[in-house]
Motif scaffolding. Structure first.
Motif, PDB file in Angstrom:
ATOM      1  N   PRO A 256      12.257  -6.602   1.004  1.00  0.00           N
ATOM      2  CA  PRO A 256      11.492  -5.338   0.771  1.00  0.00           C
ATOM      3  C   PRO A 256       9.957  -5.765   0.572  1.00  0.00           C
ATOM      4  CG  PRO A 256      12.467  -6.171  -1.365  1.00  0.00           C
ATOM      5  CD  PRO A 256      12.831  -7.077  -0.192  1.00  0.00           C
ATOM      6  N   THR A 257       9.240  -4.834   0.778  1.00  0.00           N
ATOM      7  CA  THR A 257       7.813  -4.745   0.654  1.00  0.00           C
ATOM      8  C   THR A 257       7.518  -3.755  -0.268  1.00  0.00           C
ATOM      9  OG1 THR A 257       7.250  -5.887   2.751  1.00  0.00           O
ATOM     10  CG2 THR A 257       5.397  -4.406   1.496  1.00  0.00           C
ATOM     11  N   LEU A 258       6.732  -3.903  -1.456  1.00  0.00           N
ATOM     12  CA  LEU A 258       6.264  -2.927  -2.396  1.00  0.00           C
ATOM     13  C   LEU A 258       4.908  -2.672  -2.345  1.00  0.00           C
ATOM     14  CD1 LEU A 258       8.583  -4.010  -5.482  1.00  0.00           C
ATOM     15  CD2 LEU A 258       9.126  -2.059  -3.788  1.00  0.00           C
ATOM     16  N   LEU A 259       4.413  -1.395  -2.165  1.00  0.00           N
ATOM     17  CA  LEU A 259       3.040  -1.150  -2.136  1.00  0.00           C
ATOM     18  C   LEU A 259       2.848  -0.294  -3.361  1.00  0.00           C
ATOM     19  CD1 LEU A 259       2.905   0.094   1.437  1.00  0.00           C
ATOM     20  CD2 LEU A 259       2.363  -2.254   0.532  1.00  0.00           C
ATOM     21  N   VAL A 260       1.626  -0.114  -3.942  1.00  0.00           N
ATOM     22  CA  VAL A 260       1.177   0.900  -5.001  1.00  0.00           C
ATOM     23  C   VAL A 260      -0.323   1.455  -4.378  1.00  0.00           C
ATOM     24  CG1 VAL A 260       0.367   1.417  -7.250  1.00  0.00           C
ATOM     25  CG2 VAL A 260       2.154  -0.281  -6.948  1.00  0.00           C
ATOM     26  N   MET A 261      -0.248   3.056  -4.226  1.00  0.00           N
ATOM     27  CA  MET A 261      -1.028   3.762  -3.458  1.00  0.00           C
ATOM     28  C   MET A 261      -1.593   4.651  -4.317  1.00  0.00           C
ATOM     29  SD  MET A 261       0.662   3.989   0.307  1.00  0.00           S
ATOM     30  CE  MET A 261      -0.748   4.697   0.989  1.00  0.00           C
ATOM     31  N   GLN A 262      -2.685   5.089  -4.159  1.00  0.00           N
ATOM     32  CA  GLN A 262      -3.437   6.230  -4.723  1.00  0.00           C
ATOM     33  C   GLN A 262      -4.217   7.081  -3.790  1.00  0.00           C
ATOM     34  OE1 GLN A 262      -3.263   6.981  -8.452  1.00  0.00           O
ATOM     35  NE2 GLN A 262      -4.015   8.989  -7.594  1.00  0.00           N
ATOM     36  N   GLN A 263      -3.611   8.371  -3.486  1.00  0.00           N
ATOM     37  CA  GLN A 263      -4.567   9.121  -2.563  1.00  0.00           C
ATOM     38  C   GLN A 263      -4.542   8.405  -1.424  1.00  0.00           C
ATOM     39  OE1 GLN A 263      -7.818  10.487  -4.878  1.00  0.00           O
ATOM     40  NE2 GLN A 263      -6.632  12.208  -5.894  1.00  0.00           N
ATOM     41  N   GLY A 264      -3.641   7.744  -0.594  1.00  0.00           N
ATOM     42  CA  GLY A 264      -3.642   7.079   0.526  1.00  0.00           C
ATOM     43  C   GLY A 264      -4.403   5.618   0.647  1.00  0.00           C
ATOM     44  N   ARG A 265      -4.739   5.412  -0.602  1.00  0.00           N
ATOM     45  CA  ARG A 265      -5.604   4.170  -0.487  1.00  0.00           C
ATOM     46  C   ARG A 265      -4.477   3.027  -0.967  1.00  0.00           C
ATOM     47  NH1 ARG A 265      -8.853   2.103  -5.070  1.00  0.00           N
ATOM     48  NH2 ARG A 265      -8.066   4.256  -5.834  1.00  0.00           N
ATOM     49  N   LEU A 266      -4.498   1.846  -0.417  1.00  0.00           N
ATOM     50  CA  LEU A 266      -3.538   0.766  -0.854  1.00  0.00           C
ATOM     51  C   LEU A 266      -4.130   0.138  -2.039  1.00  0.00           C
ATOM     52  CD1 LEU A 266      -0.914  -0.904  -0.349  1.00  0.00           C
ATOM     53  CD2 LEU A 266      -2.184  -2.276   1.169  1.00  0.00           C
ATOM     54  N   LEU A 267      -3.642   0.016  -3.073  1.00  0.00           N
ATOM     55  CA  LEU A 267      -4.295  -0.721  -4.482  1.00  0.00           C
ATOM     56  C   LEU A 267      -3.551  -2.098  -4.516  1.00  0.00           C
ATOM     57  CD1 LEU A 267      -3.685   2.243  -7.023  1.00  0.00           C
ATOM     58  CD2 LEU A 267      -5.628   1.564  -5.317  1.00  0.00           C
ATOM     59  N   ALA A 268      -2.174  -2.195  -4.183  1.00  0.00           N
ATOM     60  CA  ALA A 268      -1.680  -3.542  -4.365  1.00  0.00           C
ATOM     61  C   ALA A 268      -0.385  -3.599  -3.328  1.00  0.00           C
ATOM     62  CB  ALA A 268      -1.073  -3.883  -5.811  1.00  0.00           C
ATOM     63  N   CYS A 269       0.000  -5.003  -3.060  1.00  0.00           N
ATOM     64  CA  CYS A 269       1.060  -5.148  -2.174  1.00  0.00           C
ATOM     65  C   CYS A 269       2.001  -6.156  -2.628  1.00  0.00           C
ATOM     66  CB  CYS A 269       0.700  -5.343  -0.925  1.00  0.00           C
ATOM     67  SG  CYS A 269       1.932  -5.628   0.523  1.00  0.00           S
ATOM     68  N   ARG A 270       3.086  -6.167  -2.613  1.00  0.00           N
ATOM     69  CA  ARG A 270       3.932  -7.305  -3.018  1.00  0.00           C
ATOM     70  C   ARG A 270       5.022  -7.319  -2.145  1.00  0.00           C
ATOM     71  NH1 ARG A 270       5.080  -9.682  -8.268  1.00  0.00           N
ATOM     72  NH2 ARG A 270       7.267 -10.995  -8.106  1.00  0.00           N
ATOM     73  N   CYS A 271       5.386  -8.541  -1.607  1.00  0.00           N
ATOM     74  CA  CYS A 271       6.678  -8.820  -0.496  1.00  0.00           C
ATOM     75  C   CYS A 271       7.640  -9.699  -1.065  1.00  0.00           C
ATOM     76  CB  CYS A 271       5.896  -9.595   0.950  1.00  0.00           C
ATOM     77  SG  CYS A 271       4.464  -8.472   1.497  1.00  0.00           S
ATOM     78  N   GLY A 272       8.720  -9.269  -0.575  1.00  0.00           N
ATOM     79  CA  GLY A 272       9.950 -10.315  -0.912  1.00  0.00           C
ATOM     80  C   GLY A 272      10.522  -9.940  -2.025  1.00  0.00           C
TER      81      GLY A 272
END
Length: 148
Positions: A105-121
């Protein structure tokens, strides 16, 4: 339909609502956990009033089910603070390209369409949960600090 953990009543939770869901009976925040695809992601995630945790998963991934449980628990534990959006990348090629998905899996944290952080695996539940909370705390601190 989501059952309120406080009063046990069932509530309808809309994917594209303007406000975080609350129990219609006791008014407690409800988990906001929805599915999205290429066609509705913008309305479901990019315009959400809360930070969004996005789980980009694939059915063939052996770790996907474990991470889905962690993500669902995060939706419950962080009710009223985060919206959780699950995306099956096999049916969402545009989102796979948009976020350059290389692992599931890839996990993202976003706020109003803006990518804040990403974590893969995959990772243990406690590490995923700590990562989510760290990103949310960092974003709250950034939003609270005065602009220079």
């Amino acid at each position: 339909m989501v059952m309120c953990t406080r009063c046990g009543r069932k509530n309808r939770v809309l994917a594209e609502a303007l406000d975080p869901p609350r129990c219609r009976h006791c008014h407690r925040p409800l988990p906001w956990l929805v599915d999205a695809s290429d066609g509705d992601f913008a309305g479901v995630a990019d315009t959400a009033p809360l930070p969004v945790l996005v789980d980009l998963w694939a059915p063939i991934c052996p770790h996907g089910l474990r991470v889905v449980r962690v993500v669902e628990q995060a939706a419950s534990d962080l009710a009223g603070q985060v919206k959780v959006v699950k995306v099956n990348v096999e049916g969402a090629p545009q989102l796979s390209r948009r976020f350059s998905v290389q692992a599931s899996p890839t996990l993202l944290v976003m706020q109003q369409g803006r990518l804040l952080a990403c974590r893969c695996g995959p990772a243990p539940a406690y590490k995923i949960r700590a990562w989510i909370e760290q990103v949310l705390i960092r974003e709250q601190a950034t939003a609270a600090s005065p602009a220079d």
